[in-house]
Structures are given as C-alpha cells and as structure tokens.
Scaffold this active site. Structure first.
Site, PDB file in Angstrom:
ATOM      1  N   GLY A 156      -2.955  34.869 -61.311  1.00 11.18           N
ATOM      2  CA  GLY A 156      -1.828  35.204 -60.860  1.00 11.18           C
ATOM      3  C   GLY A 156      -1.318  36.504 -61.474  1.00 11.18           C
ATOM      4  O   GLY A 156      -0.123  36.987 -61.595  1.00 11.18           O
ATOM      5  N   ALA A 157      -2.542  37.348 -61.855  1.00 16.20           N
ATOM      6  CA  ALA A 157      -2.015  38.537 -63.082  1.00 16.20           C
ATOM      7  C   ALA A 157      -1.852  39.695 -62.150  1.00 16.20           C
ATOM      8  O   ALA A 157      -1.835  40.747 -62.827  1.00 16.20           O
ATOM      9  CB  ALA A 157      -3.108  38.427 -63.957  1.00 16.20           C
ATOM     10  N   ARG A 169       0.573  40.742 -60.590  1.00 14.46           N
ATOM     11  CA  ARG A 169       2.116  41.005 -60.529  1.00 14.46           C
ATOM     12  C   ARG A 169       2.938  40.182 -61.241  1.00 14.46           C
ATOM     13  O   ARG A 169       2.170  39.023 -61.688  1.00 14.46           O
ATOM     14  CB  ARG A 169       2.553  41.304 -59.242  1.00 14.46           C
ATOM     15  N   ASP A 211      -9.405  32.314 -55.450  1.00 19.89           N
ATOM     16  CA  ASP A 211      -8.273  31.279 -55.196  1.00 19.89           C
ATOM     17  C   ASP A 211      -8.339  30.103 -55.996  1.00 19.89           C
ATOM     18  O   ASP A 211      -9.425  29.223 -56.107  1.00 19.89           O
ATOM     19  CB  ASP A 211      -8.544  30.818 -53.654  1.00 19.89           C
ATOM     20  N   VAL A 212      -7.377  30.032 -57.187  1.00 21.14           N
ATOM     21  CA  VAL A 212      -7.568  29.103 -57.909  1.00 21.14           C
ATOM     22  C   VAL A 212      -7.817  27.539 -57.296  1.00 21.14           C
ATOM     23  O   VAL A 212      -8.052  26.710 -58.211  1.00 21.14           O
ATOM     24  CB  VAL A 212      -6.480  29.069 -59.242  1.00 21.14           C
ATOM     25  N   SER A 265       8.584  25.280 -64.868  1.00 25.80           N
ATOM     26  CA  SER A 265       9.684  26.008 -64.220  1.00 25.80           C
ATOM     27  C   SER A 265      10.925  25.141 -64.734  1.00 25.80           C
ATOM     28  O   SER A 265      10.775  23.817 -64.613  1.00 25.80           O
ATOM     29  CB  SER A 265       9.578  26.199 -62.920  1.00 25.80           C
ATOM     30  N   TYR A 273       7.649  22.029 -54.964  1.00 25.34           N
ATOM     31  CA  TYR A 273       7.569  22.866 -56.302  1.00 25.34           C
ATOM     32  C   TYR A 273       7.984  22.079 -57.354  1.00 25.34           C
ATOM     33  O   TYR A 273       7.112  22.193 -58.297  1.00 25.34           O
ATOM     34  CB  TYR A 273       8.262  24.292 -56.127  1.00 25.34           C
ATOM     35  N   ALA A 315       5.363  19.646 -58.483  1.00 23.22           N
ATOM     36  CA  ALA A 315       4.259  20.431 -59.043  1.00 23.22           C
ATOM     37  C   ALA A 315       4.652  20.831 -60.586  1.00 23.22           C
ATOM     38  O   ALA A 315       3.808  20.675 -61.628  1.00 23.22           O
ATOM     39  CB  ALA A 315       3.852  21.645 -58.274  1.00 23.22           C
ATOM     40  N   LYS A 316       5.841  21.471 -60.630  1.00 20.76           N
ATOM     41  CA  LYS A 316       5.916  21.811 -61.993  1.00 20.76           C
ATOM     42  C   LYS A 316       6.425  20.932 -63.123  1.00 20.76           C
ATOM     43  O   LYS A 316       5.790  21.048 -64.342  1.00 20.76           O
ATOM     44  CB  LYS A 316       7.347  22.930 -61.935  1.00 20.76           C
TER      45      LYS A 316
HETATM   46  N1  NAD Z   1      10.104  34.097 -61.164  1.00 20.82           N
HETATM   47  C1  NAD Z   1      10.486  33.070 -61.421  1.00 20.82           C
HETATM   48  O1  NAD Z   1      11.899  33.133 -61.555  1.00 20.82           O
HETATM   49  C2  NAD Z   1       9.935  31.856 -61.953  1.00 20.82           C
HETATM   50  C3  NAD Z   1      10.649  31.045 -62.369  1.00 20.82           C
HETATM   51  C4  NAD Z   1       9.785  29.796 -63.148  1.00 20.82           C
HETATM   52  C5  NAD Z   1       8.466  29.653 -62.912  1.00 20.82           C
HETATM   53  N2  NAD Z   1       7.856  30.759 -62.447  1.00 20.82           N
HETATM   54  C6  NAD Z   1       6.383  30.448 -62.313  1.00 20.82           C
HETATM   55  O2  NAD Z   1       5.515  31.609 -62.888  1.00 20.82           O
HETATM   56  C7  NAD Z   1       4.504  32.078 -62.374  1.00 20.82           C
HETATM   57  C8  NAD Z   1       4.538  33.423 -61.924  1.00 20.82           C
HETATM   58  O3  NAD Z   1       5.459  33.682 -61.052  1.00 20.82           O
HETATM   59  P1  NAD Z   1       5.917  35.127 -60.581  1.00 20.82           P
HETATM   60  O4  NAD Z   1       7.509  35.094 -60.406  1.00 20.82           O
HETATM   61  O5  NAD Z   1       5.433  36.178 -61.286  1.00 20.82           O
HETATM   62  O6  NAD Z   1       5.266  35.207 -59.095  1.00 20.82           O
HETATM   63  P2  NAD Z   1       4.817  36.252 -58.047  1.00 20.82           P
HETATM   64  O7  NAD Z   1       4.925  35.611 -56.749  1.00 20.82           O
HETATM   65  O8  NAD Z   1       5.337  37.571 -58.486  1.00 20.82           O
HETATM   66  O9  NAD Z   1       3.097  36.241 -58.537  1.00 20.82           O
HETATM   67  C9  NAD Z   1       2.381  35.140 -58.253  1.00 20.82           C
HETATM   68  C10 NAD Z   1       0.906  35.658 -58.209  1.00 20.82           C
HETATM   69  O10 NAD Z   1       0.142  34.529 -58.120  1.00 20.82           O
HETATM   70  C11 NAD Z   1      -0.792  34.976 -57.229  1.00 20.82           C
HETATM   71  N3  NAD Z   1      -1.491  33.629 -56.496  1.00 20.82           N
HETATM   72  C12 NAD Z   1      -0.976  32.758 -55.587  1.00 20.82           C
HETATM   73  N4  NAD Z   1      -1.706  32.067 -55.051  1.00 20.82           N
HETATM   74  C13 NAD Z   1      -2.803  31.995 -55.897  1.00 20.82           C
HETATM   75  C14 NAD Z   1      -3.963  31.406 -55.731  1.00 20.82           C
HETATM   76  N5  NAD Z   1      -4.286  30.326 -54.908  1.00 20.82           N
HETATM   77  N6  NAD Z   1      -4.924  31.952 -56.479  1.00 20.82           N
HETATM   78  C15 NAD Z   1      -4.819  33.024 -57.287  1.00 20.82           C
HETATM   79  N7  NAD Z   1      -3.711  33.839 -57.466  1.00 20.82           N
HETATM   80  C16 NAD Z   1      -2.702  33.194 -56.613  1.00 20.82           C
HETATM   81  C17 NAD Z   1      -0.018  35.805 -56.142  1.00 20.82           C
HETATM   82  O11 NAD Z   1      -1.017  36.545 -55.365  1.00 20.82           O
HETATM   83  C18 NAD Z   1       0.782  36.665 -57.305  1.00 20.82           C
HETATM   84  O12 NAD Z   1       0.173  37.961 -57.682  1.00 20.82           O
HETATM   85  C19 NAD Z   1       4.269  31.064 -61.098  1.00 20.82           C
HETATM   86  O13 NAD Z   1       3.720  29.790 -61.554  1.00 20.82           O
HETATM   87  C20 NAD Z   1       5.652  30.577 -60.849  1.00 20.82           C
HETATM   88  O14 NAD Z   1       6.004  29.439 -60.389  1.00 20.82           O
HETATM   89  C21 NAD Z   1       8.479  31.782 -61.840  1.00 20.82           C
END
Ligand code: NAD
Length: 253
Positions: A13-14, A16, A63-64, A142, A154, A157-158
């Site tokens: 998920g890197a 962005r 797709d992971v 999370s 969610y 999962a977390k």
């Molecule tokens: N943003 C927050 O406030 C927050 C809080 C707690 C936890 N998180 C966790 O941190 C992680 C990153 O979150 P973020 O805010 O950067 O999200 P984001 O939506 O900006 O980025 C997530 C990335 O994961 C990729 N992705 C989604 N499904 C995928 C798949 N099946 N295979 C490969 N890549 C896939 C997306 O294309 C995207 O680039 C996530 O696990 C999220 O649940 C985020």
C-alpha cells in the site's frame, strides 16, 4: 549477509499515504524498498521520490489479498532487489457502515485486504527472513481496534492484526525475527479525506474537529507513523517484539 549489503524492505500500500511515507523513510535509512500497491503505475511517484534522493526502489503491482499475485510479487522482489527481510503490512481499505447495513461483500473485502493480505505477505516473505536469520515485520493496526462506530469489519480486522502480530512474535522469534504492530490514531491521508467526504464535511473542518479530541492538539501526518515503523525495523530493536504501539497523539487503551 555482509554489513555492506543493503537490506530489502517490502512496504504494501505504498503508492500513497502512510505506506509512501514509510517507503521513503526506510529508503533514507539505506534499505532497498519494494513499493507494492494494487497498480504498479501508481507506485511511480513513491519510487521517483526515493531514487531522486539517491535510494533504491522497485514498483510492484499486486493485490495483497490474492495468493498468486503475492507469490509472484515476492518472487519478483527476490529476483530484482534481493531477498526481503523487512516487511510492512500497510495496505488497507475502508468499507464503513453500521452493522445492520454492512454487506457481506464489505465485510469480506476489509478482512481480505487487512488480515488475509497480511497473512499471505508474511507467509511469502518469512522464509527469506528465516534463511537470513533476521527479520522485521510491522503490521498496521489502528485505534479502531478498540472499537469504532460504523467499522465492525475494520475494527475486527485491526484487532485481529494485533493477535496475528503477537503470534508471529512467538513463532518466529527464534529465527531473529521480530513482529510488532503500529496502531495509528487519526492520520491525514486520502483514507481520512474519503471519510470526511462520506460524512459530508470538508477535510480541513474534519481535521480540526478531530484535533480537538487529541491531547497533542493536532492530527497525525504519515511521517509520524513512518517514524514509529522505522524504529521497529531497526537492527537495534531486536529485543522489542510482539508489541502494539498506539501512535495517536495521546494515550489509548
Ligand atoms: N489514515 C489513518 O487515519 C489511519 C489510522 C489507522 C490505521 N491506518 C492504516 O494505515 C494503513 C495505511 O492507511 P492510509 O491512511 O495511508 O490509506 P490510503 O488509503 O491513503 O492508502 C492505502 C493504500 O493501500 C493500497 N491498497 C488497498 N488495497 C490493496 C490491496 N488489496 N493490495 C495492495 N494495495 C492495496 C491502496 O491502493 C492505497 O495506495 C492502512 O492499513 C490503514 O488501515 C490509517
């Protein structure tokens, strides 16, 4: 591995958000980084940022939650970057809804990406860590693991990832592998921007409202999380394992 050889890190998920910031941070610490996301082309910006700073990175589309794609992605990483010994399971999606309106598909999608995805990636990478006698796994949990309205899928999962992390720590510790979880609070990314849009608020207004509930009086940035992940992946953190670190601008329990 000689001390001059670069360790290979995989960040899912890197393309962005938190994953991109983590990939850039690990590269700045001298890791060769596999930038994994659904669409290989979408990884270009992260890879360019790393290479422009003199680092080494590879864009990998996968797709992971798909076993064959995960195996192909890890095989390609081994071939083009080397055997990975650092893994950050960060890929994530939201499908928020109140329980009575939540579809089975939305349950399965969220559990599939976060839990099944982390399982598949870890299973594929751990053999390289065992061979190297060194490994660092960091899973993204999370604050929602503690329960959050509209996030039955969610939060399950977390919370599940916390149990997964502790079990990895127990099973893999004897091979020099640590496993830890970082549990972010509110971080400003596309994910939280989408939540703001879903509840009909502007993102700035949404962030300001969230900040009033956070002791440090601001929302988090992706670098706040990348920083915590960098600690867990460090060679010097070998006695820190099975931990869940809430990075939320204040205490959570
Ligand atoms: N943003 C927050 O406030 C927050 C809080 C707690 C936890 N998180 C966790 O941190 C992680 C990153 O979150 P973020 O805010 O950067 O999200 P984001 O939506 O900006 O980025 C997530 C990335 O994961 C990729 N992705 C989604 N499904 C995928 C798949 N099946 N295979 C490969 N890549 C896939 C997306 O294309 C995207 O680039 C996530 O696990 C999220 O649940 C985020």
């Amino acid at each position: 591995m000689s001390t001059t050889e670069q360790r290979v890190a995989v960040v899912t998920g890197a393309a962005r958000g938190i994953g991109a910031a983590t990939a850039v941070r690990l590269a700045a610490e001298g890791r060769a980084v596999a930038v994994v996301d659904l669409d290989e082309a979408a990884c270009k910006d992260t890879v360019e940022k790393i290479t422009a700073a003199g680092g080494k990175a590879l864009a990998v589309g996968a797709d992971v939650s798909d076993e064959a794609q995960v195996e192909a992605a890890v095989a390609r990483i081994v071939e083009e970057l080397g055997a990975p010994t650092i893994l950050v399971n960060n890929a994530g999606v939201l499908r928020d809804n109140l329980l009575f309106k939540m579809s089975v598909a939305d349950w399965d999608t969220v559990l599939g990406v976060h839990l099944r995805g982390s399982f598949l990636m870890t299973k594929a990478v751990q053999k390289h860590m065992v061979d190297a006698g060194f490994g660092r796994v960091v899973n993204l949990s999370s604050s929602s693991a503690l329960g959050n309205r509209g996030q039955a899928n969610y939060s399950a999962a977390k919370a599940g990832l916390q149990g997964f992390t502790k079990t990895l720590a127990i099973e893999l510790g004897k091979f020099g592998i640590t496993a830890n979880a970082v549990a972010p609070g509110f971080i400003a990314t596309d994910m939280t921007a989408a939540t703001a849009a879903r509840v009909g608020m502007g993102f700035e207004e949404f962030k300001a409202a969230a900040a009033t509930q956070i002791p440090v009086a601001r929302v988090g940035e992706p670098d706040d999380i990348a920083n915590a992940i960098a600690f867990f992946t460090n060679e010097a953190a070998g006695f820190v394992s099975g931990q869940v670190l809430y990075v939320a601008g204040g205490p959570l329990d």
